[in-house]
Write a protein that holds these residues in place. Structure first.
Motif: not given
Length: 458
Positions: A83-85, A109-111, A136-142
């Protein structure tokens, strides 16, 4: 529980790049005691590496100040952007800063990341939690865990550290508002402690307050040792960069005290305000950044030491601790000016040290390793074995070891030591009552070699 166990094992297996670490060309070598440490480039073409964390998937997790979060394969150097913020403000020293992964990553799995953003024309800082998808190799749901922290383009900190009790430490700079570091009502110039949902822990030093320690200028390194001791690195003004032993509710002096309490006015302030003096200081300054702890047999000369990345002095600094952990006994340096400004640092479970540079536009991750140890340890592994039962286990597990006086270390999925037996007999019992359910590794080191086995705790 079956889901937890299968998920944990899948995480360990899916990303396990242990088949063959291709040895990259050596950029330089240097001695550490009797060992020869080789420095090589894992990956290049990065931009201001700010954080490196060893993940439960056996990949490096990385932040770059411009806003990119990535996973990096330590066997190949391949960078896998997550992800790019979209709202990061990378101006001056501000931007995407520290990161921490949830200790129960297999099921949660929280970052967590901390970064600067602009709100109604003002620069601020916030801690945000993302959810990782391996598929998905992704970060979602901020989710914003903590926001609206005043910031400037300098003195924002900020490192994150999750403690075993699942509380989060956040270092913040004074944002050039010097008196705020002594103001308990302000979030600036502090180390904050909060629950992972952003609420205030009931056992914080002051009820209802996130303030864990105060009197900080710009802390940019934070590490917890296996025995629970905490240390931080902190930028001074034009003097007195510091390494501090972090203790709850202590005052670290800024701006009333610079370095030790060695001036008359400082001594009076220290006596009246519960000030904890630094373990060591540097004048001229060195710009201390990332901080980690090394206790692996791969490089024996670094065992029991803090390792510090520095920006201004462009060095790796070893800081050996005494047995009590309240004094630094030496300050040897390595890699002076070899790779420019060094900011990020972490250690893998195999004893490799990873450094991230912060020069801008042409940055890289460096691997520091004792290649001779890797080869000999692999050969010895077949002859050095131990029994572990029951497995899975609940309250305790028993080890049957091939020799006495072996060192036993239990590590969590992030490679952090959670239990240590420094001198076990031929039979040892592991007390698991303080460990959460999940997958752990049990490492045994003795004169004849070392071996590691997985342990599942129900």
């Amino acid at each position: 529980m079956k889901f937890l166990r299968n998920t944990a094992l899948a995480l360990l297996a899916a990303g396990l790049p242990l088949a063959a670490y291709a040895q990259a060309p050596a950029l330089t070598t240097f001695p550490v005691g009797t060992a020869t440490v080789t420095a090589s480039a894992l990956t290049t073409g990065l931009d201001h590496v700010w954080e490196l964390v060893w993940g439960p998937d056996n990949f490096l997790w990385m932040t770059e100040r411009g806003g990119r979060i990535s996973r990096v394969n330590p066997a190949t150097g391949q960078v896998l952007p997550l992800l790019t913020l979209p709202d990061v403000t990378p101006t001056g020293e501000s931007g995407l800063l520290g990161m921490a992964l949830h200790p129960d990553f297999a099921t949660t799995p929280h970052v967590f990341v901390v970064y600067n953003y602009t709100d109604a024309g003002s620069l601020k800082e916030k801690v945000v939690r993302y959810t990782y998808s391996a598929a998905a190799n992704s970060l979602t749901a901020p989710v914003v865990v903590l926001g609206n922290i005043p910031a400037t383009t300098t003195h924002s900190g900020s490192r994150l550290l999750i403690l075993p009790d699942r509380t989060l430490l956040v270092t913040t700079g004074d944002a050039q508002m010097l008196p705020e570091a002594q103001n308990r009502a302000s979030l600036n110039g502090k180390i904050l402690r909060l629950n992972l949902d952003g609420t205030v822990p009931a056992d914080n030093p002051t009820a209802g307050s996130m303030v864990y320690t105060l009197g900080h200028r710009n802390p940019q390194g934070l590490v917890r040792l296996p025995d629970g001791r905490l240390y931080s690195s902190e930028h001074g003004p034009s003097n007195d960069d510091e390494i501090n032993k972090i203790e709850p509710n202590r005052n670290y002096g800024w701006p009333n005290v610079e370095g030790a309490c060695d001036l008359p006015g400082e001594a009076a302030f220290c006596a009246a305000n519960n000030v904890r003096e630094p373990l060591t200081t540097w004048t001229p300054t060195i710009a201390p950044a990332g901080l980690t702890y090394y206790d692996h047999p791969a490089i024996p000369g670094w065992r029991g030491s803090l390792l510090l990345a520095t920006l201004k002095n462009q060095q790796l600094v070893q800081l050996p601790l005494n047995a009590a952990g309240d004094a630094i006994t030496a300050r040897p340096v390595f890699l002076t000016s070899a790779f420019g400004r060094l900011r990020a640092i972490c250690v893998s479970p195999e004893g490799r040290v990873y450094l991230g540079s912060s020069n801008g536009g042409s940055d890289r991750i460096l691997t520091l390793e004792n290649r001779a140890f890797v080869a000999s340890a692999t050969r010895a592994a077949n002859a050095f074995a131990f029994d572990l039962f029951p497995n899975p286990a609940r309250r305790q597990a028993t080890l049957r070891l091939p020799m006495a006086n072996a060192r036993v270390t239990v590590r969590d999925l992030l490679g952090r030591a959670v239990l240590t037996l420094p001198r076990a007999g031929t039979t040892a019992v592991l007390d698991l009552t303080g460990l959460r359910a999940g997958s752990y590794s049990v490492q045994v080191e003795g004169a004849a070699g070392s071996a590691t086995r997985q342990l599942l705790v129900d």
